[in-house]
Design a protein around this motif. Structure first.
Motif, PDB file in Angstrom:
ATOM      1  N   ASN A  82       0.820  -1.211   0.000  1.00  0.00           N
ATOM      2  CA  ASN A  82       0.000   0.000   0.000  1.00  0.00           C
ATOM      3  C   ASN A  82       0.854   1.261   0.000  1.00  0.00           C
ATOM      4  OD1 ASN A  82      -2.283  -1.573   0.047  1.00  0.00           O
ATOM      5  ND2 ASN A  82      -2.609  -1.388   2.245  1.00  0.00           N
ATOM      6  N   ILE A  83       2.034   1.171   0.640  1.00  0.00           N
ATOM      7  CA  ILE A  83       2.936   2.329   0.632  1.00  0.00           C
ATOM      8  C   ILE A  83       3.400   2.609  -0.788  1.00  0.00           C
ATOM      9  CG2 ILE A  83       5.144   3.214   1.439  1.00  0.00           C
ATOM     10  CD1 ILE A  83       4.758   1.582   3.972  1.00  0.00           C
ATOM     11  N   ILE A  84       3.739   1.555  -1.519  1.00  0.00           N
ATOM     12  CA  ILE A  84       4.190   1.725  -2.900  1.00  0.00           C
ATOM     13  C   ILE A  84       3.045   2.196  -3.792  1.00  0.00           C
ATOM     14  CG2 ILE A  84       5.129   0.518  -4.914  1.00  0.00           C
ATOM     15  CD1 ILE A  84       6.580  -1.332  -2.941  1.00  0.00           C
ATOM     16  N   LYS A  85       1.846   1.625  -3.563  1.00  0.00           N
ATOM     17  CA  LYS A  85       0.692   1.994  -4.394  1.00  0.00           C
ATOM     18  C   LYS A  85       0.071   3.326  -3.979  1.00  0.00           C
ATOM     19  CE  LYS A  85      -0.597  -2.854  -5.146  1.00  0.00           C
ATOM     20  NZ  LYS A  85      -1.637  -3.890  -4.888  1.00  0.00           N
ATOM     21  N   LYS A  86       0.473   3.846  -2.817  1.00  0.00           N
ATOM     22  CA  LYS A  86      -0.065   5.099  -2.283  1.00  0.00           C
ATOM     23  C   LYS A  86      -1.584   5.010  -2.071  1.00  0.00           C
ATOM     24  CE  LYS A  86       3.483   8.056  -4.356  1.00  0.00           C
ATOM     25  NZ  LYS A  86       3.732   9.258  -5.192  1.00  0.00           N
ATOM     26  N   GLU A  87      -1.997   3.934  -1.392  1.00  0.00           N
ATOM     27  CA  GLU A  87      -3.417   3.762  -1.103  1.00  0.00           C
ATOM     28  C   GLU A  87      -3.570   2.798   0.060  1.00  0.00           C
ATOM     29  OE1 GLU A  87      -4.386   0.104  -4.216  1.00  0.00           O
ATOM     30  OE2 GLU A  87      -5.053   2.139  -4.689  1.00  0.00           O
ATOM     31  N   GLY A  88      -4.738   2.838   0.713  1.00  0.00           N
ATOM     32  CA  GLY A  88      -5.073   1.897   1.774  1.00  0.00           C
ATOM     33  C   GLY A  88      -4.309   2.128   3.063  1.00  0.00           C
TER      34      GLY A  88
ATOM     35  N   ILE B 120      -3.303   3.113  10.587  1.00  0.00           N
ATOM     36  CA  ILE B 120      -2.684   4.371  10.155  1.00  0.00           C
ATOM     37  C   ILE B 120      -2.705   4.437   8.634  1.00  0.00           C
ATOM     38  CG2 ILE B 120      -0.586   5.763  10.178  1.00  0.00           C
ATOM     39  CD1 ILE B 120       0.151   4.470  12.818  1.00  0.00           C
ATOM     40  N   HIS B 121      -3.261   5.497   8.120  1.00  0.00           N
ATOM     41  CA  HIS B 121      -3.294   5.750   6.678  1.00  0.00           C
ATOM     42  C   HIS B 121      -2.437   6.984   6.377  1.00  0.00           C
ATOM     43  CE1 HIS B 121      -7.063   3.253   5.868  1.00  0.00           C
ATOM     44  NE2 HIS B 121      -6.904   3.222   7.177  1.00  0.00           N
ATOM     45  N   VAL B 122      -1.667   6.911   5.352  1.00  0.00           N
ATOM     46  CA  VAL B 122      -0.847   8.043   4.929  1.00  0.00           C
ATOM     47  C   VAL B 122      -1.386   8.661   3.645  1.00  0.00           C
ATOM     48  CG1 VAL B 122       1.462   8.775   4.194  1.00  0.00           C
ATOM     49  CG2 VAL B 122       1.201   7.139   6.082  1.00  0.00           C
ATOM     50  N   TRP B 123      -1.882   7.797   2.761  1.00  0.00           N
ATOM     51  CA  TRP B 123      -2.321   8.269   1.451  1.00  0.00           C
ATOM     52  C   TRP B 123      -3.830   8.147   1.304  1.00  0.00           C
ATOM     53  CZ3 TRP B 123       1.745  10.253  -1.164  1.00  0.00           C
ATOM     54  CH2 TRP B 123       3.030   9.786  -0.834  1.00  0.00           C
ATOM     55  N   LYS B 124      -4.406   9.067   0.520  1.00  0.00           N
ATOM     56  CA  LYS B 124      -5.794   8.994   0.117  1.00  0.00           C
ATOM     57  C   LYS B 124      -5.897   9.529  -1.302  1.00  0.00           C
ATOM     58  CE  LYS B 124     -10.506  10.265   1.365  1.00  0.00           C
ATOM     59  NZ  LYS B 124     -11.364  11.013   2.331  1.00  0.00           N
ATOM     60  N   ASN B 125      -6.337   8.655  -2.202  1.00  0.00           N
ATOM     61  CA  ASN B 125      -6.387   9.013  -3.623  1.00  0.00           C
ATOM     62  C   ASN B 125      -5.008   9.453  -4.127  1.00  0.00           C
ATOM     63  OD1 ASN B 125      -9.178   8.491  -3.710  1.00  0.00           O
ATOM     64  ND2 ASN B 125      -9.623  10.576  -2.996  1.00  0.00           N
ATOM     65  N   LYS B 126      -3.981   8.713  -3.624  1.00  0.00           N
ATOM     66  CA  LYS B 126      -2.583   8.930  -4.015  1.00  0.00           C
ATOM     67  C   LYS B 126      -2.070  10.317  -3.620  1.00  0.00           C
ATOM     68  CE  LYS B 126      -2.825   5.662  -7.868  1.00  0.00           C
ATOM     69  NZ  LYS B 126      -2.165   4.580  -7.113  1.00  0.00           N
ATOM     70  N   VAL B 127      -2.728  10.933  -2.659  1.00  0.00           N
ATOM     71  CA  VAL B 127      -2.297  12.223  -2.120  1.00  0.00           C
ATOM     72  C   VAL B 127      -2.073  12.046  -0.621  1.00  0.00           C
ATOM     73  CG1 VAL B 127      -2.901  14.643  -1.749  1.00  0.00           C
ATOM     74  CG2 VAL B 127      -3.563  13.502  -3.876  1.00  0.00           C
ATOM     75  N   ILE B 128      -1.018  12.664  -0.105  1.00  0.00           N
ATOM     76  CA  ILE B 128      -0.736  12.538   1.325  1.00  0.00           C
ATOM     77  C   ILE B 128      -1.883  13.137   2.130  1.00  0.00           C
ATOM     78  CG2 ILE B 128       0.765  13.277   3.192  1.00  0.00           C
ATOM     79  CD1 ILE B 128       3.112  13.120   1.343  1.00  0.00           C
ATOM     80  N   ASN B 129      -2.505  12.291   2.931  1.00  0.00           N
ATOM     81  CA  ASN B 129      -3.625  12.706   3.788  1.00  0.00           C
ATOM     82  C   ASN B 129      -3.638  11.795   5.013  1.00  0.00           C
ATOM     83  OD1 ASN B 129      -5.932  13.697   4.917  1.00  0.00           O
ATOM     84  ND2 ASN B 129      -7.297  13.051   3.262  1.00  0.00           N
ATOM     85  N   PRO B 130      -2.741  12.031   5.969  1.00  0.00           N
ATOM     86  CA  PRO B 130      -2.599  11.114   7.106  1.00  0.00           C
ATOM     87  C   PRO B 130      -3.861  11.068   7.972  1.00  0.00           C
ATOM     88  CG  PRO B 130      -1.357  13.125   7.479  1.00  0.00           C
ATOM     89  CD  PRO B 130      -1.841  13.187   6.069  1.00  0.00           C
ATOM     90  N   SER B 131      -4.142   9.868   8.460  1.00  0.00           N
ATOM     91  CA  SER B 131      -5.282   9.663   9.354  1.00  0.00           C
ATOM     92  C   SER B 131      -4.986   8.486  10.280  1.00  0.00           C
ATOM     93  CB  SER B 131      -6.574   9.421   8.571  1.00  0.00           C
ATOM     94  OG  SER B 131      -6.449   8.272   7.763  1.00  0.00           O
ATOM     95  N   ILE B 132      -5.587   8.531  11.450  1.00  0.00           N
ATOM     96  CA  ILE B 132      -5.388   7.485  12.463  1.00  0.00           C
ATOM     97  C   ILE B 132      -6.754   7.039  12.965  1.00  0.00           C
ATOM     98  CG2 ILE B 132      -4.380   6.896  14.692  1.00  0.00           C
ATOM     99  CD1 ILE B 132      -2.297   9.037  14.260  1.00  0.00           C
ATOM    100  N   TYR B 133      -6.948   5.727  13.046  1.00  0.00           N
ATOM    101  CA  TYR B 133      -8.164   5.135  13.575  1.00  0.00           C
ATOM    102  C   TYR B 133      -7.773   4.333  14.825  1.00  0.00           C
ATOM    103  CZ  TYR B 133     -10.106   6.246   8.976  1.00  0.00           C
ATOM    104  OH  TYR B 133     -10.517   6.899   7.841  1.00  0.00           O
ATOM    105  N   LEU B 134      -8.349   4.680  15.964  1.00  0.00           N
ATOM    106  CA  LEU B 134      -8.016   4.037  17.230  1.00  0.00           C
ATOM    107  C   LEU B 134      -9.278   3.454  17.859  1.00  0.00           C
ATOM    108  CD1 LEU B 134      -5.780   6.880  18.724  1.00  0.00           C
ATOM    109  CD2 LEU B 134      -4.953   4.747  17.735  1.00  0.00           C
ATOM    110  N   SER B 135      -9.138   2.310  18.497  1.00  0.00           N
ATOM    111  CA  SER B 135     -10.241   1.718  19.255  1.00  0.00           C
ATOM    112  C   SER B 135      -9.657   0.897  20.396  1.00  0.00           C
ATOM    113  CB  SER B 135     -11.124   0.839  18.361  1.00  0.00           C
ATOM    114  OG  SER B 135     -10.392  -0.264  17.861  1.00  0.00           O
ATOM    115  N   GLY B 136     -10.386   0.840  21.483  1.00  0.00           N
ATOM    116  CA  GLY B 136      -9.909   0.074  22.623  1.00  0.00           C
ATOM    117  C   GLY B 136     -10.996  -0.089  23.665  1.00  0.00           C
ATOM    118  N   SER B 137     -10.818  -1.057  24.525  1.00  0.00           N
ATOM    119  CA  SER B 137     -11.760  -1.299  25.611  1.00  0.00           C
ATOM    120  C   SER B 137     -11.031  -1.974  26.759  1.00  0.00           C
ATOM    121  CB  SER B 137     -12.938  -2.166  25.145  1.00  0.00           C
ATOM    122  OG  SER B 137     -12.486  -3.454  24.775  1.00  0.00           O
TER     123      SER B 137
END
Length: 265
Positions: free
Chosen positions: A83-89, A133-150
């Motif tokens: 996904n890092i190479i493809k810049k997605e996911g 952790i996502h770095v790319w969205k539509n092959k553009v840098i757009n970092p995002s973090i999804y967290l969950s816990g209990s």
């Protein structure tokens, strides 16, 4: 235990105090005295050995039901190079889980037409979490973090199940519950376009679920009930995305009950 082994030891010690060797001028008195000492020592030995046997028996019975606690944990982190190479996911994913109990209890009883199973954890603590952790969205840098816990902590957590009947007609019942439980759940999403936070915390004196079912040839009826007593819970949520936001909360107190019925044929 019902038998006080300290009394047995006390009797044994008192008898041994009378086992005092004496010397006699007449041989028949000396022989009789030795015979009395031997009998007293045998009686004293009987009481002391009985105390040991009863204590060993109690230990075996206790150990067969109560067992040592446990500590288990797992964790992993996975980088997604494709996904890092493809810049997605997803770029990195990770998860972890830990479980602890101070002691365990287990009981099993099998019969010709059924069984009973009991399992319980004393002083149980559980926690788990995950991160994406996502770095790319539509092959553009757009970092995002999804967290969950209990996490949850309970004085006593257990399950019970039973079955009675034969292969075509039978009934089953199961129950799971916790005594003195506190818990918390959280979820968060952090990115340039979205911010989400959900937090749920609560406590209950009693919390559990009961399920029973009846099988009659190809038909099956299942009844499930859940509830909590002496409980309090709170929820807070915040959500912001695409030029809109919302905020909410809820509170619960004292008790909550519910049930559902399922029919299969």
């Amino acid at each position: 235990m019902n038998i006080d082994t300290e009394v047995y030891r006390h009797v044994s010690n008192r008898l041994m105090k009378y086992c005092i060797p004496l010397s006699f001028t007449q041989s028949h008195l000396s022989i009789r005295h030795q015979d009395i000492l031997s009998r007293l020592q045998k009686i004293a030995s009987f009481y002391s050995q009985s105390a040991i046997v009863y204590e060993q028996k109690e230990a075996r019975l206790t150990n067969s039901y109560f067992q040592d606690g446990y500590l288990t944990y797992t964790g992993s982190i996975h980088p997604h190079f494709d996904n890092i190479i493809k810049k997605e996911g997803k770029t990195i994913t990770g998860s972890g889980k830990i479980s602890y109990a101070a002691s365990q209890y287990a009981y099993t009883k099998n019969g010709k037409y059924g069984y009973v199973l009991l399992n319980a954890d004393i002083g149980q603590w559980k926690a788990n979490g995950a991160v994406d952790i996502h770095v790319w969205k539509n092959k553009v840098i757009n970092p995002s973090i999804y967290l969950s816990g209990s996490t949850s902590l309970s004085l006593l957590s257990g399950t019970a199940s039973a079955r009675i009947g034969q292969s075509m007609i039978y009934g089953t019942a199961s129950a799971s519950g916790q005594v003195g439980v506190v818990y918390a759940k959280a979820k968060a999403v952090l990115s340039a376009s979205e911010q989400t936070l959900d937090l749920d915390v609560g406590a209950a004196a009693l919390q559990g679920e009961v399920k029973s079912s009846f099988q009659f040839f190809d038909a099956k009826i299942t009844l499930t009930g859940s509830g909590s007593i002496g409980s309090a819970q709170a929820n807070v949520s915040y959500h912001h995305k695409t030029r809109e936001w919302e905020f909410g909360s809820k509170l619960g107190f004292i008790c909550g009950l519910g049930f559902k019925v399922k029919v299969e044929y």
